[in-house]
Design an enzyme around this catalytic site. Sequence first.
Site, short mmCIF file in Angstrom:
data_model
loop_
_atom_site.label_atom_id
_atom_site.label_comp_id
_atom_site.label_asym_id
_atom_site.label_seq_id
_atom_site.Cartn_x
_atom_site.Cartn_y
_atom_site.Cartn_z
N SER A 232 -37.40 -48.79 -55.42
CA SER A 232 -36.79 -49.63 -54.38
C SER A 232 -35.36 -49.20 -54.15
O SER A 232 -34.77 -48.48 -54.95
CB SER A 232 -36.83 -51.11 -54.77
OG SER A 232 -38.14 -51.57 -54.93
N SER A 270 -42.42 -49.24 -52.65
CA SER A 270 -40.97 -49.32 -52.65
C SER A 270 -40.48 -50.50 -51.83
O SER A 270 -41.03 -50.82 -50.78
CB SER A 270 -40.39 -48.02 -52.08
OG SER A 270 -38.98 -47.98 -52.23
N GLU A 272 -37.43 -51.72 -49.72
CA GLU A 272 -36.18 -51.38 -49.04
C GLU A 272 -35.65 -52.62 -48.32
O GLU A 272 -36.19 -53.02 -47.28
CB GLU A 272 -36.38 -50.24 -48.04
CG GLU A 272 -36.41 -48.86 -48.66
CD GLU A 272 -37.76 -48.47 -49.21
OE1 GLU A 272 -37.85 -47.47 -49.93
OE2 GLU A 272 -38.75 -49.16 -48.92
#
Length: 347
Positions: A232, A270, A272
């Site tokens: 991340s 991930s 973001e």
Amino acid sequence: MGIESRWGFRVGSLPHGPLNKISDVPGVTVGHCTLSRGGVQTGVTALLPHPGDTFHEKVLAASHVINGFGKTIGLVQIDELGTLETPILFTNTLSVGTAATALVKYMLDRCPDICETTGSVNPVVCECNDSGLNDIRGLHVTEADALAALADCRADFAEGAVGAGRGMRCHGLKGGIGSSSRAVELDGQTYHMGALVLSNHAKFDDLIVAGVPVAQRLEQAAQVPPHEDKGSIITVLATDVPLSERQLGRIARRAIVGLSRTGSYCGNGSGEIVIAFSTGNRISHYPQSDLVPLRAAAENKMDLLFRAAAECVEESVLSSLLHAETVTGRNGLTVRSLADLLQGRPD
């Protein structure tokens, strides 16, 4: 030391501020509490939007989720009301609750009216998963650590493998905390845009430094073990340009440009997350009138601010990599720093 003066990497075309950090936005400060003992490689990082009372003098804010594999607290109210009313804390995934409790206590100590004569408070805590280098299941972060990070806030703060960034990996290398700023001129006055990232994302094979694909050029590339694009990155953008929350949302969405320029593809696993705020408008918790005066940038100047945001984010990611040292953590795992690889240092 900035990455241009030390490494010769020039990112973008706009000038940076005096410190080339998010704290070039007047009043913004950052602090860390770092835990580094054997398999415990983690910590807390704190960001203060301004030195005053953030609950009673809120700043306009917006958030944007690029990919939502994350556990950030506080975005819903930011998006609904368009304001930020507490400091922002960063830590590892399983310590979000602990940090949030500490931040609530921090605010209650400073604001006796919360949940007495007025409403509740919206703590904002962001996270990345540091479970490779860190014994995350041990829940080593304490409320005292979060409060220590808040007490440590300063303009000239450390970057790299510090605070919440201690156990983070970025592009297969040692990541963590990175920051950068850009100066812009509007109506003859200099303003600043700054970024702070907690980097824990992307693959080494995709890493681009100042337009150069690193894996193709670096003799030590074979020293980086293969890995998936899982992790991340938390990005905070701050500015003293007076902006509306709508304009801040537009700026937050440009963070993806900076991430892409470093080679990020925003993988499935991930998270973001982007938060953007402006110190150029303050919202009183107890307004003195029914109508609140606010200023905003002319829309034809947003391109300049978009560029500033993208350049800040790109350089912040690279700064997190180049300031971090090689770290050995849980189960003897060692994650190399980009600085060591560039200098040809052995394992």
